[in-house]
Design a protein around this motif. Structure first.
Motif, PDB file in Angstrom:
ATOM      1  N   GLY A 167       0.732   9.468 -11.092  1.00 43.63           N
ATOM      2  CA  GLY A 167       1.494   8.607 -12.002  1.00 43.63           C
ATOM      3  C   GLY A 167       0.648   7.520 -12.643  1.00 43.63           C
ATOM      4  O   GLY A 167       1.161   6.454 -12.993  1.00 43.63           O
ATOM      5  N   GLY A 168      -0.640   7.811 -12.790  1.00 40.38           N
ATOM      6  CA  GLY A 168      -1.500   6.833 -13.451  1.00 40.38           C
ATOM      7  C   GLY A 168      -1.828   5.633 -12.591  1.00 40.38           C
ATOM      8  O   GLY A 168      -2.235   4.586 -13.096  1.00 40.38           O
ATOM      9  N   GLY A 169      -1.639   5.773 -11.293  1.00 43.99           N
ATOM     10  CA  GLY A 169      -1.987   4.670 -10.400  1.00 43.99           C
ATOM     11  C   GLY A 169      -0.967   3.552 -10.358  1.00 43.99           C
ATOM     12  O   GLY A 169      -1.241   2.473  -9.833  1.00 43.99           O
ATOM     13  N   VAL A 170       0.232   3.797 -10.899  1.00 46.27           N
ATOM     14  CA  VAL A 170       1.298   2.789 -10.830  1.00 46.27           C
ATOM     15  C   VAL A 170       2.448   3.349  -9.996  1.00 46.27           C
ATOM     16  O   VAL A 170       2.668   4.563  -9.966  1.00 46.27           O
ATOM     17  CB  VAL A 170       1.806   2.377 -12.226  1.00 46.27           C
ATOM     18  CG1 VAL A 170       0.695   1.723 -13.028  1.00 46.27           C
ATOM     19  CG2 VAL A 170       2.383   3.567 -12.981  1.00 46.27           C
ATOM     20  N   SER A 171       3.170   2.478  -9.339  1.00 48.38           N
ATOM     21  CA  SER A 171       4.287   2.903  -8.493  1.00 48.38           C
ATOM     22  C   SER A 171       5.494   2.031  -8.783  1.00 48.38           C
ATOM     23  O   SER A 171       5.695   0.989  -8.145  1.00 48.38           O
ATOM     24  CB  SER A 171       3.901   2.805  -7.011  1.00 48.38           C
ATOM     25  OG  SER A 171       4.957   3.252  -6.188  1.00 48.38           O
ATOM     26  N   PRO A 172       6.322   2.414  -9.764  1.00 45.24           N
ATOM     27  CA  PRO A 172       7.510   1.627 -10.117  1.00 45.24           C
ATOM     28  C   PRO A 172       8.433   1.433  -8.919  1.00 45.24           C
ATOM     29  O   PRO A 172       8.856   2.402  -8.288  1.00 45.24           O
ATOM     30  CB  PRO A 172       8.178   2.474 -11.199  1.00 45.24           C
ATOM     31  CG  PRO A 172       7.055   3.289 -11.784  1.00 45.24           C
ATOM     32  CD  PRO A 172       6.165   3.600 -10.633  1.00 45.24           C
ATOM     33  N   LYS A 173       8.725   0.177  -8.616  1.00 44.69           N
ATOM     34  CA  LYS A 173       9.578  -0.150  -7.476  1.00 44.69           C
ATOM     35  C   LYS A 173      10.782  -0.943  -7.978  1.00 44.69           C
ATOM     36  O   LYS A 173      10.651  -1.831  -8.818  1.00 44.69           O
ATOM     37  CB  LYS A 173       8.796  -0.972  -6.451  1.00 44.69           C
ATOM     38  CG  LYS A 173       9.534  -1.216  -5.155  1.00 44.69           C
ATOM     39  CD  LYS A 173       8.730  -2.103  -4.201  1.00 44.69           C
ATOM     40  CE  LYS A 173       7.469  -1.437  -3.726  1.00 44.69           C
ATOM     41  NZ  LYS A 173       6.816  -2.249  -2.668  1.00 44.69           N
ATOM     42  N   TYR A 174      11.962  -0.635  -7.417  1.00 42.94           N
ATOM     43  CA  TYR A 174      13.214  -1.258  -7.852  1.00 42.94           C
ATOM     44  C   TYR A 174      13.702  -2.284  -6.827  1.00 42.94           C
ATOM     45  O   TYR A 174      13.641  -2.047  -5.617  1.00 42.94           O
ATOM     46  CB  TYR A 174      14.294  -0.197  -8.059  1.00 42.94           C
ATOM     47  CG  TYR A 174      14.044   0.721  -9.239  1.00 42.94           C
ATOM     48  CD1 TYR A 174      14.842   0.654 -10.378  1.00 42.94           C
ATOM     49  CD2 TYR A 174      13.002   1.648  -9.216  1.00 42.94           C
ATOM     50  CE1 TYR A 174      14.617   1.490 -11.457  1.00 42.94           C
ATOM     51  CE2 TYR A 174      12.762   2.490 -10.293  1.00 42.94           C
ATOM     52  CZ  TYR A 174      13.577   2.396 -11.409  1.00 42.94           C
ATOM     53  OH  TYR A 174      13.341   3.233 -12.489  1.00 42.94           O
ATOM     54  N   TYR A 175      14.244  -3.389  -7.361  1.00 43.45           N
ATOM     55  CA  TYR A 175      14.740  -4.469  -6.515  1.00 43.45           C
ATOM     56  C   TYR A 175      16.197  -4.765  -6.854  1.00 43.45           C
ATOM     57  O   TYR A 175      16.607  -4.648  -8.012  1.00 43.45           O
ATOM     58  CB  TYR A 175      13.894  -5.731  -6.718  1.00 43.45           C
ATOM     59  CG  TYR A 175      12.477  -5.597  -6.207  1.00 43.45           C
ATOM     60  CD1 TYR A 175      12.111  -6.116  -4.971  1.00 43.45           C
ATOM     61  CD2 TYR A 175      11.511  -4.931  -6.959  1.00 43.45           C
ATOM     62  CE1 TYR A 175      10.815  -5.979  -4.494  1.00 43.45           C
ATOM     63  CE2 TYR A 175      10.214  -4.786  -6.490  1.00 43.45           C
ATOM     64  CZ  TYR A 175       9.883  -5.314  -5.253  1.00 43.45           C
ATOM     65  OH  TYR A 175       8.595  -5.166  -4.773  1.00 43.45           O
ATOM     66  N   ILE A 176      16.952  -5.164  -5.829  1.00 42.86           N
ATOM     67  CA  ILE A 176      18.366  -5.470  -6.031  1.00 42.86           C
ATOM     68  C   ILE A 176      18.732  -6.742  -5.275  1.00 42.86           C
ATOM     69  O   ILE A 176      18.184  -7.016  -4.201  1.00 42.86           O
ATOM     70  CB  ILE A 176      19.251  -4.280  -5.570  1.00 42.86           C
ATOM     71  CG1 ILE A 176      20.693  -4.443  -6.049  1.00 42.86           C
ATOM     72  CG2 ILE A 176      19.185  -4.096  -4.056  1.00 42.86           C
ATOM     73  CD1 ILE A 176      21.520  -3.179  -5.906  1.00 42.86           C
ATOM     74  N   GLY A 177      19.623  -7.549  -5.877  1.00 47.62           N
ATOM     75  CA  GLY A 177      20.017  -8.798  -5.242  1.00 47.62           C
ATOM     76  C   GLY A 177      21.376  -9.279  -5.737  1.00 47.62           C
ATOM     77  O   GLY A 177      21.902  -8.789  -6.746  1.00 47.62           O
TER      78      GLY A 177
END
Length: 296
Positions: free
Chosen positions: A250-260
């Motif tokens: 993935g091009g060296g990126v790791s999309p991470k999701y946050y919730i609050g």
């Protein structure tokens, strides 16, 4: 003294009239019209006092619990199913609104009401926490950046390296998380394809979408030769695009999701229940169904 104004019979009529006149002159009774008027006023006041008590009981029992959720556009399909199953299980309605994470963050800062905010990156969540709009957050899932081309692939693109050719490329704008990840991935790929690769590819951008759905739509509609989206979004295209994996996972990126939960939420109990549902095995199964990866 009780006076029967309706009775009018023979010898009692004169006696009644005399008694009435005496009572009138002594001030012990009021005129018949005034007497009735006082009774009507009393009934009206009693009615006005009683109506709120009756109606309040009716409206409260029929009110449905609900929460408002602002979520990244890439979460659309997954959160729609999560919302449906959550309501079926807990009888709490979820009212979702989807857009770019940056757009939603701006809306919150400008007073938009919400109980829960889900962002496709950490930056916008952290900014809201620092400004006091969100209490705290938790990372709950991951995604992967991919390149998609139309099903017919008119530009014959087989790898990201082909983007150096004169192709029509569409990406998200630099304020959207997927746009940020795209630019970072291209810079990382300079180490594989040589210095200047990222700038060469970006020179072929013909359009910038306001969110990942906008990018995907242009590729599906053959308005672009290729576009960078999340793997979860490519899955929702139902075979209308071809997916090309990027080097370095993935091009060296790791999309991470946050919730609050927002500090201004008026229903924090149900908001917390919704987040716990997402984190449950049932919720993670739904996320996986739509191409999201488990948070490590």
């Amino acid at each position: 003294m009780y006076l029967n104004f309706c009775e009018n019979t023979g010898g009692t009529e004169m006696k009644t009239r005399i008694n009435t006149e005496k009572a009138w002159n002594s001030g012990r009774i009021v005129h018949r019209g005034s007497y009735i008027s006082l009774i009507m006023k009393a009934l009206i006041i009693l009615t006005l006092l009683t109506i709120p008590l009756l109606t309040s009981g009716c409206t409260t029992n029929n009110k449905e619990d609900s929460i408002t959720v602002l979520a990244a556009a890439s979460l659309t399909e997954a959160f729609q199913e999560l919302s449906h199953d959550f309501k079926a299980k807990y009888h709490i309605k979820v009212e979702p609104d989807f857009a770019g994470s940056n757009t939603l963050a701006i809306d919150i800062e400008h007073g938009a009401y919400a109980d829960v905010y889900a962002s496709a990156n950490e930056k916008y969540m952290t900014d809201l926490i620092k400004r006091g709009y969100v209490n705290k957050s938790i990372a709950f899932t991951r995604n992967k950046l991919v390149l998609v081309v139309p099903k017919t692939n008119p530009a014959n693109i087989t790898s990201v390296a082909d983007l150096r050719r004169n192709v029509k490329l569409v990406i998200a704008n630099r304020g959207v998380p997927v746009g940020i990840y795209t630019r970072k991935a291209l810079l990382n790929l300079d180490s594989i394809y040589g210095n200047g690769f990222a700038n060469q590819v970006l020179s072929h951008v013909v359009s910038e979408g306001i969110d990942v759905k906008g990018v995907l739509t242009k590729v599906v509609m053959d308005e672009a030769d290729a576009g960078f989206v999340y793997s979860s979004d490519a899955l929702t295209a139902n075979g209308k695009v071809k997916v090309i994996e990027l080097p370095e996972n993935g091009g060296g990126v790791s999309p991470k999701y946050y919730i609050g939960i927002l500090t201004g939420s008026k229903n924090q109990k149900d908001a917390r229940k919704f987040i716990n549902f997402i984190l449950s095995p049932e919720g993670r199964k739904i996320l996986k169904k739509y191409g999201f990866e488990a948070e490590k």
